[in-house]
Every structure is written in structure tokens, then in C-alpha cells.
Scaffold this active site. Sequence first.
Site, mmCIF file in Angstrom:
data_model
loop_
_atom_site.group_PDB
_atom_site.id
_atom_site.type_symbol
_atom_site.label_atom_id
_atom_site.label_comp_id
_atom_site.label_asym_id
_atom_site.label_seq_id
_atom_site.Cartn_x
_atom_site.Cartn_y
_atom_site.Cartn_z
ATOM 1 N N CYS A 21 3.673 -26.165 87.621
ATOM 2 C CA CYS A 21 3.412 -24.871 87.160
ATOM 3 C C CYS A 21 2.798 -23.885 88.055
ATOM 4 O O CYS A 21 2.955 -22.823 88.219
ATOM 5 C CB CYS A 21 3.041 -24.758 85.839
ATOM 6 S SG CYS A 21 1.593 -25.881 85.571
ATOM 7 N N GLU A 59 0.981 -21.622 78.075
ATOM 8 C CA GLU A 59 0.877 -21.682 79.356
ATOM 9 C C GLU A 59 2.116 -21.604 79.884
ATOM 10 O O GLU A 59 3.078 -22.604 79.412
ATOM 11 C CB GLU A 59 0.421 -23.077 79.540
ATOM 12 C CG GLU A 59 -1.118 -23.245 78.969
ATOM 13 C CD GLU A 59 -2.002 -22.548 79.845
ATOM 14 O OE1 GLU A 59 -1.580 -21.872 80.755
ATOM 15 O OE2 GLU A 59 -3.164 -22.336 79.266
HETATM 16 P P1 NAP Z 1 10.790 -25.361 78.289
HETATM 17 O O1 NAP Z 1 12.374 -25.443 78.569
HETATM 18 O O2 NAP Z 1 10.566 -23.851 78.029
HETATM 19 O O3 NAP Z 1 10.342 -26.399 77.289
HETATM 20 C C1 NAP Z 1 9.094 -26.553 76.938
HETATM 21 C C2 NAP Z 1 8.938 -27.249 75.762
HETATM 22 O O4 NAP Z 1 9.475 -26.260 74.580
HETATM 23 C C3 NAP Z 1 9.825 -28.440 75.692
HETATM 24 O O5 NAP Z 1 9.114 -29.414 74.898
HETATM 25 C C4 NAP Z 1 11.112 -28.095 74.843
HETATM 26 O O6 NAP Z 1 11.696 -29.103 74.139
HETATM 27 C C5 NAP Z 1 10.339 -27.158 73.817
HETATM 28 N N1 NAP Z 1 11.274 -26.216 73.221
HETATM 29 C C6 NAP Z 1 12.479 -25.665 73.920
HETATM 30 N N2 NAP Z 1 12.854 -24.804 72.955
HETATM 31 C C7 NAP Z 1 12.206 -24.782 71.897
HETATM 32 C C8 NAP Z 1 12.552 -24.489 70.518
HETATM 33 N N3 NAP Z 1 13.346 -23.342 70.275
HETATM 34 N N4 NAP Z 1 11.510 -24.738 69.522
HETATM 35 C C9 NAP Z 1 10.550 -25.669 69.720
HETATM 36 N N5 NAP Z 1 10.355 -26.258 71.015
HETATM 37 C C10 NAP Z 1 11.150 -25.681 71.910
HETATM 38 O O7 NAP Z 1 10.139 -25.787 79.610
HETATM 39 P P2 NAP Z 1 10.276 -26.939 80.543
HETATM 40 O O8 NAP Z 1 11.598 -26.889 81.376
HETATM 41 O O9 NAP Z 1 10.166 -28.311 79.748
HETATM 42 O O10 NAP Z 1 9.265 -26.825 81.520
HETATM 43 C C11 NAP Z 1 9.247 -26.186 82.818
HETATM 44 C C12 NAP Z 1 8.654 -24.759 82.614
HETATM 45 O O11 NAP Z 1 7.404 -25.218 82.183
HETATM 46 C C13 NAP Z 1 8.328 -24.125 84.167
HETATM 47 O O12 NAP Z 1 8.759 -22.804 83.961
HETATM 48 C C14 NAP Z 1 6.814 -24.180 84.310
HETATM 49 O O13 NAP Z 1 6.333 -22.991 85.207
HETATM 50 C C15 NAP Z 1 6.185 -24.153 83.038
HETATM 51 N N6 NAP Z 1 5.133 -25.034 83.104
HETATM 52 C C16 NAP Z 1 3.992 -24.510 82.647
HETATM 53 C C17 NAP Z 1 2.789 -25.180 82.906
HETATM 54 C C18 NAP Z 1 1.378 -24.262 82.550
HETATM 55 O O14 NAP Z 1 0.379 -24.837 82.380
HETATM 56 N N7 NAP Z 1 1.611 -23.018 82.437
HETATM 57 C C19 NAP Z 1 2.739 -26.308 82.970
HETATM 58 C C20 NAP Z 1 3.745 -26.974 83.187
HETATM 59 C C21 NAP Z 1 4.933 -26.431 83.140
HETATM 60 P P3 NAP Z 1 12.946 -29.827 74.747
HETATM 61 O O15 NAP Z 1 12.581 -30.358 76.045
HETATM 62 O O16 NAP Z 1 13.407 -30.769 73.476
HETATM 63 O O17 NAP Z 1 14.201 -28.527 74.683
#
Ligand code: NAP
Length: 669
Positions: free
Chosen positions: A295, A256
Site C-alpha cells: 500500500c 486504510e
Molecule cells: P479489497 O479487495 O478492498 O479487500 C480488502 C478486504 O475487504 C478483504 O478482506 C476482502 O475480503 C474484504 N471485503 C471485500 N468486500 C467486502 C464486503 N462487501 N464486505 C466485507 N468485506 C469485504 O483489497 P485487497 O485486494 O485485499 O487489497 C489490496 C488493496 O488494499 C490495495 O488497494 C492496497 O493499496 C490496499 N492496502 C492498503 C493498506 C493500508 O494500510 N492503507 C495496506 C494494504 C493494502 P475478500 O478477500 O474475502 O473479498
Amino acid sequence: MYKVQSFVKDQWMGPSSVPTKIYDPVTGEQIACIGHDGLPSSSMLEFGRDVGGSALREMGFHERAKMIKALAVYLGEHKETLYNISYHTGATKPDSMIDIDGGIATMLVFASKGRRELPDGQIYIDGSVEELSRDGTFKGIHIATPLLGVAVHINAFNFPVWGMLEKLAPTWLAGVPAIVKPASQTAYLAEAVVRLIDQSGIVPRGAIQMIACPSGDLLDHLIAQDLVSFTGSEETGSLLKSHPNILKNAVRFISEQDSLNATVLGPDIHPDDPDFLIFIKEITHEMTSKSGQKCTAIRRILVPQENVQYVIQALRVKLSEIAIGDPREEQTDMGSLVSLAQFEDVLNKVNIIAQDADVVIGKIPKGVPLKGAFFAPILFNCKDPDLASNVHSVEAFGPVATIMGYRDLDHAIFLLNKGGGSLVASVVTKSGDVAREVSYRCSPWHGRLYFNNFESAKSSTGHGSPLPHMIHGGPGRAGGGEEMGGIRGVMQYMQRTAIQGHPSLLSAISGKHVSGASREVAPAHPFTRSFNALNIGEMIKTPKREITLSDIDHFAKFTGDTFYAHMDEVAAKANPFFLGRVAHGYLLLSFAAGLFVEPNPGPVLANTGLDNLVFLKPVSAGDQIYVTLTVIEKTRRTNEYGEIRWSVEIDNQNDERVAQYELLTMCTY
Ligand code: NAP
């Protein structure tokens, strides 16, 4: 300052000596620290599979549904604690309610759907029986059984509670344990929920573990029975789904991601229509709720060219009414972004969008403040959306959107699809033609289409609200994943398998009588036997009853159903289906009940429905009918009674099937 802990093999583990600091985005004070040098990933997975998975699989769907409901109720009793923690994320109380109450409500919906739509057993039958042989001795069914691995949930920062609970509910309902990895920035709130889950004692050991740190080598140890459900940015999603071990073991990966969701003002809506205000209200809400960190938030606003200025004016008024400030203050409508780092990220993205579009509401901040991640709404106007690319591809994850004019519906559809795949698109329209055209031509690019107008506005659930009943996810850059959608979401955590064999074996496997399986004559009339005493496949055959012309006449007069096929020999004969006057189908049903019921008070309490009725052959005066009544499925419903599904087969004197259906009754235990 709070030390966020991980929940590893039923034990809480503190952060390592060099943890990451987490700051309150409003006050700037350090509120938590998080991090581990390394967690025992491999043994956590084994613990989940062996301990949590075994315990969950021992239970049936209904037991797990009851567990999820009990947990939702328990969490509901502790909401205030969670709201107080949630203020540290920059969220207002209404924002927190979307996250916390929304997560709890999602669990309740899954619990209720689990009880109503899944069987009272361990195996789910997907679809109907497939006839694979002429003589009916070899048939096929599809079953779904829980994966034997662990679901790894990697969640985004913006919904630390809802994002976790909306995944846990279908995962547990399926019978699969989870390891949750919340985003670091808001992991302290996710941790508070996992602590409550642990304290409640409601879920079995090993059903949940939590990693409050980078996931380390966890993905290296996944096997084909495990699954990853990722929520986050497109960048992280692409990185994780291409992990060599995930590819090698074909580990299921639900993604997602981010999305350039759009809303369209239909060509049929004028600025003085009440529907116009609905459009403005929805955009204002989507831009400012959770400070635009959703999102599903609206990023692109598509409006007939001639109405662009009206929409900008109306939004200017509405957005100017939004009070931005400390989320703890009651008068605050919009809190802050989650962190200064997020502020910087949004600012960078806004500067990229500014290459394509002009700011028409708000101002681009000059830089990142030292304290207070408050980001006032910015509305861009893109004058050439056909040529521009950033407005269709760059997600500024804050209160930022771009308005663009369209020439006609074709152009609107072209722009709507230009986002490269989205979670949701909404259209305010009263026109069925517009709704149909958009649905047919835009659905392939969007996970959800939301139509609203004055008639539906009062009950509509909001552009940005994913509902547990409906699928959430989207194609292309939205990740190509699908969550929730009722029982569809549960199926993501189960393996579907085709099963072929004799109907008796299929009955034994499914716990449901499959036609053609052996049946036993009931030791007494089944209506005299309790729910627990009745066996699947037990049956009775009734004596025959002849249908007479006076029965047909009487039934017609009594009910008022004097349709010509029952009353007029000549007209009935002219009908290609009949050779002359025929008995009413409802007469057959009534006579069938008269043949199979046992009239005295007993365990059967009430008839609650009838499914899959078909009339297969006409019955004329002089024909005789008899009924075969078979117990085909038993489902426990309440503490006092359960549901019995009966097969009712009505045959004539030549043993030809004239009608059949499934009857539902409630029956005491
Ligand atoms: P993110 O930076 O991509 O992080 C998402 C998750 O992935 C976090 O738990 C992060 O952990 C983890 N992560 C990052 N790098 C990783 C790696 N190399 N290995 C394993 N895990 C890793 O996203 P975010 O900033 O938290 O969230 C914002 C984004 O999410 C926005 O773009 C939004 O559109 C999207 N979103 C989508 C939905 C949907 O349902 N489609 C819902 C909500 C949000 P850490 O925080 O510890 O780095």
C-alpha cells in the site's frame, strides 16, 4: 489441498460444501479452499464482547503487554513454518520477512511501549490535570478506558501476517477482543497464525476469532462499542464505511485504503551526488519488493525536468538486474503477483495509466497468462502531469510507477498533493528549506513524510515501511484513518472521557495522586518502606533549613557555577527577576535531597530521574526551606523492583512554593 477454517467461539469450523478455490500463483496448483454458507455473526460478537472482552479487561496494561510479548516470542519460534506457507502467496523470503518478522517486531514494540508508556493499571490518564476551580477543590482529568465491544479487523491480501498483528497488538493492549477477517486469497497464511495463537494458550478465550469467508451480516450486528478497522481498496472501504448500521450506531471505522504514494528527487540533488543513488535504490526496492503489492509502494516519481532522463537510465540499469521467478529459488529477487486475478487487475490499471503516459521501461503484457502471475516492472513517463489525471488516481497494485518532471519546488509540491491523499511521500534532499517547505505545504495531504539523504541513508528505515512508533494512514483517498503511532494507536480502541470532581476522587479513579487530594502522614520514613507497603498519597514534611550566604558562596565555588545572580548583588538586582543575590536552583535541589532522604540502606535502590521541575520563587540568604515528599504513583517494572514517582514540593518559611518536581526512584517490593 488445504481447507481454510474459521475460528468461531473458540472452535475451528471447516469450509462449507461449496468453497472458493485458491491457487498458487506460481505453480497454478490448487492449494486451498475457503468459504462458509454463513457464520453465526451475532453470537460471535457476543462471545467476543462477553468472554474475550471481560478477560482482557480484567488484566491491566502491563499484563496485556507481557501477554503480547510472550505471543510475539512464541510466533518467532514458528517463523519457518510461516515462511514455507508464505511462498504460496508468490512472496520471496525477504518479502515474507517483511510480513512475518515485521508483524512480530510490531508486536514487540507495542509490548515494550505498553510497559514503558502505559500505567501499571487499567485506566490511562490522557494529558495533565485541568484546574477548574480557584481553590483547587474541583479539577478535571481525561481518562481512556477499553471499548466494551469487539474490534472487527478486515484485512487486505498483501500482508496477511503483518496486517493482522499490527492491528491485534494495539487492540489487545487496549483491552479489546478482535474478530479478524483476512482477505480470502491469502487467508490460509492468516489462519496458520491464528492456529499458532490458539495453540500457544497465551491469549484468553474469545480474545481472537477469525472469519475465513465473506463477512456476511456481521456489520449488521455491530453496536456503538464495536469498531471496524478496514484495510483494502478505496472501493471496498467506501462501501463498508457507508453501511447503514455503521452510520446509525456511529461505529468507529478506521480505514486504510490505497494510495498514489510519491517520491521526490529534491531540486538540490544532482545525478552525480551520492544521494541520487539512494533515490534510485529506494525506487527499485519499492517497485519490486512484494512485487509492488504494498500500500505504501512508490507509484509516482517526481524529478526535476532536466534530470528525468538520468533517472530513467539509472532505473533501467537497476530494474534489469532484478531476477523474476519462483520465490522459492534463492536467486529470485521478485516473485509473482498474488494471483492471476490480481495480474488481470494490474493489467487493466496499467492500460488506463497508458492513456496518460508512455512506457519507458518494460512492456505491457498482451493478456493474462494461463499460469504464473509474474508481472515484470513497468515504468511510465508522463510528459504532462498537470493535465493527466490517471497517473495521479489509478493505483496499479503491482510493480508499476510513473515518472514525471517538475519545473520547480512549487510545481513539485502541487504534483505531490495531486494524489488526493496518500499514506507516505518521500523526498531525497539535503536542503532544510526544501524539507520545511514540503512539510508545511504537503503534510495536510500525507500521513507520513519521509526525508532521506546520504547522511541518514544507512539508518533510514525505508519509504515503504510503516513503523509501529509512527502513525500509519493518510487523508483523503488513503482512507482518513490512522493506525499504530505508538500509544496513539492503542487509543483508537479506547473511549476518552472527561472526569470532573474533587482531587481525592480523581486520585482514587486514576490511581495517581492528584494535587489537592487528601494525604496521610507516612507511618515511618517512606524510604524505609517497600514498594508494596507504600500508599499513594502518603507523605512526610521535613524540618526547615536556612540558606546562608556562605552556603551560596560554598556551592558556587564547589560546583563552579558562579553565575552573577548568585555572586554579584548589584548585577543580580539589575536583573528583573531578582531583588539581589539568590540561591542556585541546583542548591535548592541538593538541599531538598539532604532534607528528605533517609541515608541507610533500605528498599530505595536508586534515583532514576526527575520530571517537571519548576523554580517558582527566588530564595535568598536568610530564607528557610522545607520539603513535602509525597508518593504519587507506583509502577511495577521488573520482578525485583518497581518505580515510585514522588512529588517533591519545596516551600519557604512563609509556606510559599519555591520549587517543585517529580522524583523517580526504583524501590524493591
Ligand atoms: P479489497 O479487495 O478492498 O479487500 C480488502 C478486504 O475487504 C478483504 O478482506 C476482502 O475480503 C474484504 N471485503 C471485500 N468486500 C467486502 C464486503 N462487501 N464486505 C466485507 N468485506 C469485504 O483489497 P485487497 O485486494 O485485499 O487489497 C489490496 C488493496 O488494499 C490495495 O488497494 C492496497 O493499496 C490496499 N492496502 C492498503 C493498506 C493500508 O494500510 N492503507 C495496506 C494494504 C493494502 P475478500 O478477500 O474475502 O473479498
